[in-house]
Design a protein around this motif. Structure first.
Motif, short mmCIF file in Angstrom:
data_model
loop_
_atom_site.label_atom_id
_atom_site.label_comp_id
_atom_site.label_asym_id
_atom_site.label_seq_id
_atom_site.Cartn_x
_atom_site.Cartn_y
_atom_site.Cartn_z
N PRO A 187 3.45 -31.01 -14.50
CA PRO A 187 2.49 -31.64 -13.59
C PRO A 187 1.34 -32.21 -14.40
N GLU A 188 0.56 -33.09 -13.78
CA GLU A 188 -0.51 -33.75 -14.51
C GLU A 188 -1.43 -32.71 -15.15
N GLY A 189 -1.71 -32.85 -16.43
CA GLY A 189 -2.63 -31.96 -17.13
C GLY A 189 -2.02 -30.65 -17.59
N ALA A 190 -0.72 -30.46 -17.37
CA ALA A 190 -0.10 -29.20 -17.76
C ALA A 190 -0.03 -29.08 -19.28
N THR A 191 -0.19 -27.85 -19.78
CA THR A 191 -0.08 -27.65 -21.22
C THR A 191 1.25 -27.01 -21.57
N GLU A 192 1.88 -26.38 -20.58
CA GLU A 192 3.23 -25.90 -20.82
C GLU A 192 4.09 -26.16 -19.58
N PRO A 193 5.38 -26.30 -19.81
CA PRO A 193 6.22 -26.74 -18.69
C PRO A 193 6.60 -25.59 -17.75
N ILE A 194 7.02 -25.97 -16.57
CA ILE A 194 7.62 -25.02 -15.63
C ILE A 194 9.12 -25.24 -15.76
N ILE A 195 9.83 -24.18 -16.16
CA ILE A 195 11.24 -24.33 -16.52
C ILE A 195 12.14 -24.13 -15.30
N SER A 196 13.12 -24.99 -15.18
CA SER A 196 14.10 -24.84 -14.12
C SER A 196 15.43 -25.41 -14.63
N ALA A 197 16.39 -25.54 -13.75
CA ALA A 197 17.68 -26.11 -14.18
C ALA A 197 18.48 -26.58 -12.97
N ASN A 198 19.30 -27.59 -13.23
CA ASN A 198 20.36 -28.01 -12.30
C ASN A 198 19.88 -28.42 -10.91
N GLU A 199 18.63 -28.73 -10.78
CA GLU A 199 18.13 -29.25 -9.52
C GLU A 199 16.83 -29.97 -9.83
N ILE A 200 16.63 -31.11 -9.23
CA ILE A 200 15.39 -31.86 -9.44
C ILE A 200 14.67 -31.90 -8.10
N ARG A 201 13.44 -31.50 -8.10
CA ARG A 201 12.66 -31.64 -6.86
C ARG A 201 11.54 -32.65 -7.11
N LEU A 202 11.33 -33.51 -6.14
CA LEU A 202 10.32 -34.57 -6.29
C LEU A 202 9.50 -34.68 -5.01
N PRO A 203 8.22 -34.99 -5.16
CA PRO A 203 7.40 -35.21 -3.96
C PRO A 203 7.63 -36.61 -3.40
N ALA A 204 7.71 -36.70 -2.07
CA ALA A 204 7.92 -38.02 -1.44
C ALA A 204 6.65 -38.86 -1.57
N GLY A 205 6.84 -40.15 -1.68
CA GLY A 205 5.70 -41.07 -1.69
C GLY A 205 4.96 -41.13 -3.01
N GLN A 206 5.47 -40.47 -4.05
CA GLN A 206 4.84 -40.55 -5.36
C GLN A 206 5.86 -40.99 -6.39
N ARG A 207 5.36 -41.67 -7.40
CA ARG A 207 6.26 -42.10 -8.47
C ARG A 207 6.23 -41.05 -9.58
N ALA A 208 7.37 -40.49 -9.87
CA ALA A 208 7.47 -39.48 -10.92
C ALA A 208 8.20 -40.07 -12.12
N GLU A 209 7.75 -39.69 -13.31
CA GLU A 209 8.44 -40.13 -14.52
C GLU A 209 9.49 -39.10 -14.90
N ILE A 210 10.72 -39.55 -15.06
CA ILE A 210 11.77 -38.65 -15.51
C ILE A 210 12.05 -39.00 -16.97
N HIS A 211 11.70 -38.08 -17.87
CA HIS A 211 11.95 -38.31 -19.29
C HIS A 211 13.27 -37.64 -19.66
N LEU A 212 14.12 -38.39 -20.31
CA LEU A 212 15.49 -37.92 -20.49
C LEU A 212 15.86 -37.81 -21.96
N THR A 213 16.59 -36.76 -22.27
CA THR A 213 17.18 -36.66 -23.59
C THR A 213 18.46 -35.84 -23.45
#
Lengths: 284, 133
Positions: A86-112
């Motif tokens: 999330p904006e301003g985060a210093t460490e990530p929130i780890i998850s797997a195999n599911e993507i959740r996104l807020p409606a009405g906002q543009r999210a950047e998906i960085h892929l590797t």
């Protein structure tokens, strides 16, 4: 798009009807240059120009910067490692195999990617973007409607490529925020004796060597993080539903269900298997 | 009336002229191809190396104008060679040297139209996107 297809369909079939029913027989050759120049040159140039201008106008949408949320997704064989920043985060929130996104906002998906090329694709939300080992790519998505959409790896990546899927869950922004807060927490304590015994099975069978469940001794990084596996919609990266029955089937037949998967199938006594499934299902 | 006596070199003259206009029909597509190469090559290198894309864009847009001018010039020459205003001939049905001459002009003219369209299509991303996104 549909309107264009309908117009085209009507035109082609109308022309066929005209030629076969209304005016069968040979045409006067003087029509030929008009049909050739009008239908073969001018019309395609006009249509292609319009499509090109329209296409160029929306071409850069998936590269637009997001509104703050960054989701980092790493393609593995054959699952998705997911980190929320999330904006301003210093460490990530780890998850797997599911993507959740807020409606009405543009999210950047960085892929590797880990080892081979994968491709990240949620057809309902946007185009494909390849995931390369050692390289970062980005696609930004701005989902509008709340709902669950299917995501799928779109680049052949090995034996279980077809089983490398995920759910993309679009939520109301407030619901997303509280979900993300919960996702950042450690795993909940097992509720009930069966789940408690299940945790014991999980730790004693060595599941924690590959899987992490935050708040326990299990810190493995080889497979998907299972801290909140019970709150996900699917199991085995879109392979099965997240139910007690599917959990027991998956643990005891993982290799049959997902060819060449790293996780071995576990031959556990039925009651231990049931306890383990109850523990995992309770990790909301 | 004196019979027309064929000059020994007549065929050769005709042939060398047609050879020249045979080359000429490639000029339109050639300009298009060079413009295409310059656009794709320069933008790819500039974006990969982090060069000043705004500068490259202006340069290439100027290149587009020059390319369109060149194609226009080739097309105008070809249109005159076709000589349709005088002959009204779209088909070149007879196989005379003059027909071949007109036909090559006609072909070069049509090719320069498609080359101009190609240059415009390749230039559109420069106008509408104008960055390395």
């Amino acid at each position: 798009m549909l309107a264009g297809a309908v117009v085209l369909w009507l035109f082609v079939n109308g022309a066929f009807y005209f030629m076969s029913r209304i005016r069968p027989g040979r045409f006067d050759q003087t029509y030929a240059p008009h049909i050739l120049i009008g239908g073969g040159i001018i019309l395609p140039v006009v249509i292609l120009s319009a499509l090109l201008v329209w296409g160029l106008g929306i071409l850069t949408d998936p590269r637009r910067p997001g509104d703050g949320l960054v989701v980092r997704v790493t393609g593995e064989q054959w699952w998705w490692r997911v980190e929320y920043w999330p904006e301003g985060a210093t460490e990530p929130i780890i998850s797997a195999n599911e993507i959740r996104l807020p409606a009405g906002q543009r999210a950047e998906i960085h892929l590797t990617s880990d080892k081979v090329i994968h491709s990240f694709w949620i057809p309902a939300l946007g185009g494909k973007m390849d995931m390369f080992p050692g390289r970062d790519t980005m696609i930004s998505l701005a989902p509008e409607k709340v709902g669950t959409y299917r995501g799928q790896c779109a680049e052949f990546c090995g034996a279980s490529h077809a089983w490398m899927a995920f759910s993309a869950v679009v939520m109301e922004p407030e619901a997303f925020d509280s979900w993300l807060e919960a996702e950042a927490e450690d795993a909940v304590e097992p509720a009930g004796d069966a789940a408690l015994r299940g945790r014991q099975v999980f730790l004693s069978e060595g599941c924690g060597a590959c899987h992490a469940v935050r708040g326990t001794e299990a810190v493995g990084q080889v497979g998907p993080d299972l801290t909140h596996v019970g709150s996900r919609q699917t199991l085995g990266a879109g392979r099965m539903a997240l139910t007690l029955e599917d959990l027991t089937t998956w643990i005891s037949h993982s290799e049959a269900l997902k060819p060449e998967v790293k996780m071995p199938a576990y031959d556990l006594a039925p009651d231990r298997l049931d306890d383990l499934a109850r523990y995992l299902e309770g990790l909301k | 009336m004196a019979e027309h006596r064929p000059d020994r070199n007549e065929d050769r003259h005709e042939f060398s002229e047609e050879q020249a206009s045979l080359f000429r029909i490639t000029f339109g597509p050639l300009i298009w191809a060079l413009h295409f190469l310059a656009c794709y090559g320069l933008v790819a290198v500039a974006c990969a190396k982090g060069a000043d894309i705004a500068m490259v864009r202006i340069l290439l847009l100027l290149g587009s104008v020059v390319a369109l001018g060149g194609i226009g010039w080739v097309g105008y020459g070809a249109f005159r060679q076709w000589n349709v205003v005088e002959t009204g001939d779209f088909v070149h049905r007879r196989g005379h040297a003059e027909d071949r001459h007109h036909f090559l002009g006609h072909a070069a003219f049509l090719l320069s139209i498609i080359s101009a369209i190609g240059v415009i299509f390749v230039s559109l991303p420069l106008v509408m996107i104008g960055g390395c996104q």
